[in-house]
Design a protein around this motif. Structure first.
Motif, PDB file in Angstrom:
ATOM      1  N   ALA A   1       4.941  -3.762   8.654  1.00 59.56           N
ATOM      2  CA  ALA A   1       5.705  -4.853   9.263  1.00 59.56           C
ATOM      3  C   ALA A   1       5.589  -6.125   8.428  1.00 59.56           C
ATOM      4  O   ALA A   1       6.584  -6.817   8.193  1.00 59.56           O
ATOM      5  N   MET A   2       4.389  -6.414   7.981  1.00 57.72           N
ATOM      6  CA  MET A   2       4.192  -7.617   7.157  1.00 57.72           C
ATOM      7  C   MET A   2       4.963  -7.509   5.841  1.00 57.72           C
ATOM      8  O   MET A   2       5.550  -8.489   5.378  1.00 57.72           O
ATOM      9  N   GLN A   3       4.966  -6.325   5.249  1.00 58.51           N
ATOM     10  CA  GLN A   3       5.711  -6.115   4.011  1.00 58.51           C
ATOM     11  C   GLN A   3       7.202  -6.353   4.238  1.00 58.51           C
ATOM     12  O   GLN A   3       7.874  -6.986   3.419  1.00 58.51           O
ATOM     13  N   ALA A   4       7.739  -5.879   5.330  1.00 58.57           N
ATOM     14  CA  ALA A   4       9.153  -6.081   5.648  1.00 58.57           C
ATOM     15  C   ALA A   4       9.445  -7.567   5.849  1.00 58.57           C
ATOM     16  O   ALA A   4      10.481  -8.078   5.390  1.00 58.57           O
ATOM     17  N   LEU A   5       8.544  -8.289   6.486  1.00 59.75           N
ATOM     18  CA  LEU A   5       8.748  -9.721   6.718  1.00 59.75           C
ATOM     19  C   LEU A   5       8.669 -10.538   5.420  1.00 59.75           C
ATOM     20  O   LEU A   5       9.332 -11.578   5.318  1.00 59.75           O
ATOM     21  N   ARG A   6       7.902 -10.057   4.461  1.00 63.75           N
ATOM     22  CA  ARG A   6       7.780 -10.777   3.183  1.00 63.75           C
ATOM     23  C   ARG A   6       9.123 -10.874   2.451  1.00 63.75           C
ATOM     24  O   ARG A   6       9.297 -11.768   1.637  1.00 63.75           O
ATOM     25  N   ALA A   7      10.040  -9.994   2.762  1.00 65.85           N
ATOM     26  CA  ALA A   7      11.367 -10.055   2.148  1.00 65.85           C
ATOM     27  C   ALA A   7      12.103 -11.329   2.564  1.00 65.85           C
ATOM     28  O   ALA A   7      13.027 -11.774   1.881  1.00 65.85           O
ATOM     29  N   PHE A   8      11.681 -11.928   3.669  1.00 65.93           N
ATOM     30  CA  PHE A   8      12.341 -13.126   4.184  1.00 65.93           C
ATOM     31  C   PHE A   8      11.591 -14.414   3.883  1.00 65.93           C
ATOM     32  O   PHE A   8      12.079 -15.497   4.154  1.00 65.93           O
ATOM     33  N   GLY A   9      10.370 -14.300   3.334  1.00 69.02           N
ATOM     34  CA  GLY A   9       9.599 -15.486   3.014  1.00 69.02           C
ATOM     35  C   GLY A   9       8.120 -15.241   3.148  1.00 69.02           C
ATOM     36  O   GLY A   9       7.694 -14.126   3.462  1.00 69.02           O
TER      37      GLY A   9
ATOM     38  N   GLU B   1      -9.053   5.541  19.341  1.00 67.77           N
ATOM     39  CA  GLU B   1     -10.292   5.067  18.723  1.00 67.77           C
ATOM     40  C   GLU B   1     -10.129   4.768  17.236  1.00 67.77           C
ATOM     41  O   GLU B   1     -10.744   3.860  16.704  1.00 67.77           O
ATOM     42  N   ASP B   2      -9.282   5.560  16.547  1.00 66.78           N
ATOM     43  CA  ASP B   2      -9.044   5.345  15.116  1.00 66.78           C
ATOM     44  C   ASP B   2      -7.971   4.272  14.951  1.00 66.78           C
ATOM     45  O   ASP B   2      -6.805   4.482  15.291  1.00 66.78           O
ATOM     46  N   LEU B   3      -8.339   3.119  14.429  1.00 67.71           N
ATOM     47  CA  LEU B   3      -7.402   2.002  14.291  1.00 67.71           C
ATOM     48  C   LEU B   3      -6.565   2.059  13.011  1.00 67.71           C
ATOM     49  O   LEU B   3      -5.696   1.217  12.813  1.00 67.71           O
ATOM     50  N   THR B   4      -6.798   3.051  12.158  1.00 67.65           N
ATOM     51  CA  THR B   4      -6.083   3.153  10.889  1.00 67.65           C
ATOM     52  C   THR B   4      -4.561   3.146  11.064  1.00 67.65           C
ATOM     53  O   THR B   4      -3.876   2.399  10.357  1.00 67.65           O
ATOM     54  N   PRO B   5      -3.979   3.930  11.967  1.00 67.75           N
ATOM     55  CA  PRO B   5      -2.519   3.921  12.098  1.00 67.75           C
ATOM     56  C   PRO B   5      -1.955   2.553  12.482  1.00 67.75           C
ATOM     57  O   PRO B   5      -0.861   2.178  12.058  1.00 67.75           O
ATOM     58  N   TYR B   6      -2.721   1.787  13.270  1.00 69.19           N
ATOM     59  CA  TYR B   6      -2.249   0.473  13.696  1.00 69.19           C
ATOM     60  C   TYR B   6      -2.302  -0.520  12.531  1.00 69.19           C
ATOM     61  O   TYR B   6      -1.409  -1.347  12.371  1.00 69.19           O
ATOM     62  N   ARG B   7      -3.330  -0.405  11.713  1.00 70.93           N
ATOM     63  CA  ARG B   7      -3.423  -1.255  10.523  1.00 70.93           C
ATOM     64  C   ARG B   7      -2.292  -0.936   9.552  1.00 70.93           C
ATOM     65  O   ARG B   7      -1.689  -1.836   8.975  1.00 70.93           O
ATOM     66  N   GLU B   8      -2.002   0.352   9.376  1.00 76.37           N
ATOM     67  CA  GLU B   8      -0.912   0.756   8.478  1.00 76.37           C
ATOM     68  C   GLU B   8       0.433   0.247   8.985  1.00 76.37           C
ATOM     69  O   GLU B   8       1.255  -0.234   8.205  1.00 76.37           O
ATOM     70  N   ALA B   9       0.671   0.350  10.288  1.00 74.30           N
ATOM     71  CA  ALA B   9       1.927  -0.152  10.866  1.00 74.30           C
ATOM     72  C   ALA B   9       2.024  -1.661  10.700  1.00 74.30           C
ATOM     73  O   ALA B   9       3.103  -2.198  10.406  1.00 74.30           O
ATOM     74  N   SER B  10       0.912  -2.367  10.859  1.00 73.17           N
ATOM     75  CA  SER B  10       0.900  -3.814  10.663  1.00 73.17           C
ATOM     76  C   SER B  10       1.229  -4.164   9.215  1.00 73.17           C
ATOM     77  O   SER B  10       2.022  -5.082   8.961  1.00 73.17           O
TER      78      SER B  10
END
Length: 80
Positions: free
Chosen positions: A69-77, A57-66
């Motif tokens: 992941a987005m931060q890691a992808l920013r290293a590539f563009g 029910e708590d979506l916070t962990p999923y938002r944090e994981a997202s």
């Protein structure tokens, strides 16, 4: 994978995330035992007695994981 990482569960452990007595997602070991999305949790456990049910029910962990992941992808563009 978010819940498996948060709870330190091995990849072969069947896991399902639940909301309101329904399975909203599950991993491949659970699926191989017949567990499916939108299945009642009672039926899921009947099909897979070793299933670990995790309240989602708590979506916070999923938002944090997202965000991670987005931060890691920013290293590539640029990402959207």
């Amino acid at each position: 994978q978010v819940e498996m990482r948060r709870n330190g569960l091995p990849a072969e452990r069947p896991v399902a995330v639940t909301q309101k007595f329904l399975v909203v997602t599950c991993n491949y070991p659970a699926r191989s035992s017949g567990v499916a999305k939108l299945m009642r949790t009672t039926e899921a456990v009947a099909r897979c007695p070793d299933l670990r049910l995790i309240a989602g029910e708590d979506l916070t962990p999923y938002r944090e994981a997202s965000d991670e992941a987005m931060q890691a992808l920013r290293a590539f563009g640029p990402v959207q």
